[in-house]
Scaffold this motif. Structure first.
Motif, PDB file in Angstrom:
ATOM      1  N   SER A   3       1.107  -1.215   0.014  1.00  7.89           N
ATOM      2  CA  SER A   3      -0.186   0.058  -0.058  1.00  7.89           C
ATOM      3  C   SER A   3       0.859   1.512   0.113  1.00  7.89           C
ATOM      4  N   THR A   4      -0.023   2.038  -0.250  1.00 19.31           N
ATOM      5  CA  THR A   4       1.123   4.222  -0.405  1.00 19.31           C
ATOM      6  C   THR A   4       0.752   4.763   0.576  1.00 19.31           C
ATOM      7  N   ARG A   5       1.785   5.302   1.362  1.00 22.40           N
ATOM      8  CA  ARG A   5       1.691   6.357   2.771  1.00 22.40           C
ATOM      9  C   ARG A   5       0.257   6.672   2.643  1.00 22.40           C
ATOM     10  N   PRO A   6      -0.500   7.215   1.577  1.00 22.53           N
ATOM     11  CA  PRO A   6      -1.705   7.857   1.475  1.00 22.53           C
ATOM     12  C   PRO A   6      -2.415   7.012   1.453  1.00 22.53           C
ATOM     13  N   GLN A   7      -2.653   5.606   1.236  1.00 26.17           N
ATOM     14  CA  GLN A   7      -3.795   4.704   1.333  1.00 26.17           C
ATOM     15  C   GLN A   7      -3.937   4.888   2.883  1.00 26.17           C
ATOM     16  N   ARG A   8      -2.519   4.401   3.389  1.00 20.89           N
ATOM     17  CA  ARG A   8      -2.134   3.748   5.096  1.00 20.89           C
ATOM     18  C   ARG A   8      -2.945   5.166   5.828  1.00 20.89           C
ATOM     19  N   LEU A   9      -3.073   5.877   5.379  1.00 20.33           N
ATOM     20  CA  LEU A   9      -3.241   7.357   5.762  1.00 20.33           C
ATOM     21  C   LEU A   9      -4.800   7.386   6.152  1.00 20.33           C
ATOM     22  N   LEU A  10      -5.311   7.295   4.680  1.00 18.77           N
ATOM     23  CA  LEU A  10      -6.657   6.797   4.826  1.00 18.77           C
ATOM     24  C   LEU A  10      -7.576   5.602   5.564  1.00 18.77           C
ATOM     25  N   HIS A  11      -6.576   5.023   5.562  1.00 22.20           N
ATOM     26  CA  HIS A  11      -6.946   3.564   6.394  1.00 22.20           C
ATOM     27  C   HIS A  11      -7.263   4.005   8.378  1.00 22.20           C
ATOM     28  N   ALA A  12      -6.421   4.986   8.070  1.00 21.89           N
ATOM     29  CA  ALA A  12      -6.238   4.812   9.798  1.00 21.89           C
ATOM     30  C   ALA A  12      -7.480   6.273  10.019  1.00 21.89           C
ATOM     31  N   VAL A  13      -7.497   6.766   9.012  1.00 20.59           N
ATOM     32  CA  VAL A  13      -9.336   7.878   9.359  1.00 20.59           C
ATOM     33  C   VAL A  13     -10.480   6.660   9.409  1.00 20.59           C
ATOM     34  N   GLN A  14      -9.714   5.561   8.119  1.00 21.53           N
ATOM     35  CA  GLN A  14     -11.491   5.290   8.456  1.00 21.53           C
ATOM     36  C   GLN A  14     -11.046   4.402   9.749  1.00 21.53           C
ATOM     37  N   LYS A  15     -10.289   4.164   9.771  1.00 22.72           N
ATOM     38  CA  LYS A  15     -10.120   3.043  11.402  1.00 22.72           C
ATOM     39  C   LYS A  15     -10.716   4.588  12.799  1.00 22.72           C
TER      40      LYS A  15
END
Ligand SMILES: Cc1cc(-c2n[nH]c(CCNC(=O)c3cc(-c4ccc(F)cc4)cc(O)c3O)n2)ccn1
Ligand SMILES: [Mg+2]
Length: 214
Positions: A3-15
């Motif tokens: 995954s990319t850093r922006p994807q991991r950032l988005l997952h942190a938001v959704q979580k």
């Protein structure tokens, strides 16, 4: 696939953030960037300065140059009056895709238009494409060598009015020396420097607020 850093950032938001709650989205991103991975959001310290300028200006039309993951877009939009709108330009389509999802999680999609492509091409098309007359506030947070040419472009396209505010991130780090020299020495601007730190670090950085005098 990785995954990319922006994807991991988005997952942190959704979580970690509550749907429809912009402040919890901002908090989740800042926690992710402090505890897990640095990312080039304006961050919480400079974000508070951004908040105070937005609240003072109370803009109806906002242009943001450089969306990235939508952190500052969400910060600004959460402070706008009901009919106010933000147009935010992002060069990288992958960043734009993530930003749209972060903005949707915050429930702010009705106030924000994410536009993909280079600022130099989109600024001359603002009036015809989006029915914009002038911008009350411009947040410059894109490629640092584009701040000066794009400011001149905004002037030449008649997109600034007497009293329009330019707020520029990163004027120390990575730095925008030619832009600073211009807004601090031009008789057409009244400028003020807000000293702060590079997001999530101890390095010096700051925001430059410049009022267009017409
Ligand atoms: C429409 C249009 C849009 C763009 C555009 N879209 N998205 C961007 C992002 C630009 N932002 C940055 O590069 C940036 C970098 C750092 C940084 C990096 C590494 C370090 F070591 C220290 C500091 C810190 C920041 O706060 C930054 O904002 N540009 C470009 C052209 N046309
Ligand atoms: Mg920045």
């Amino acid at each position: 696939t990785q995954s990319t850093r922006p994807q991991r950032l988005l997952h942190a938001v959704q979580k970690n953030a509550t749907r429809g709650d912009p402040r919890s989205v901002v908090k989740a991103i800042d926690n992710f960037c402090r505890q897990k991975e640095w990312a080039m959001n304006v961050g919480d310290e400079k974000g508070c300065i951004l908040d105070s300028v937005v609240s003072e200006v109370n803009p109806v039309t906002v242009l943001e140059l450089g969306t990235y993951c939508g952190y500052s877009t969400v910060r600004i939009a959460s402070l706008l009056p009901p009919r106010a709108k933000i147009i935010t330009l992002e060069f990288n389509p992958d960043y734009a895709k993530i930003a749209r999802q972060v903005i949707a999680w915050a429930g702010l999609e009705d106030k924000i238009q994410v536009v993909e492509g280079p600022s130099g091409e989109w600024i001359p098309k603002m009036k015809e494409q989006f029915g914009v007359k002038t911008f009350d506030l411009v947040f410059l947070d894109h490629w640092k060598d584009r701040y000066l040419p794009d400011t001149k472009l905004l002037e030449d396209c008649g997109l600034l009015r007497k009293g329009s505010i330019l707020l520029a991130d990163n004027v120390i780090c990575p730095g925008t020396p030619d832009y600073l020299e211009y807004v601090r020495n031009s008789p057409r601007y009244k400028s003020q420097y807000f000293k702060s730190h590079l997001e999530y670090t101890k390095a010096e950085d700051g925001l430059e607020k410049s009022v267009f005098l017409g």
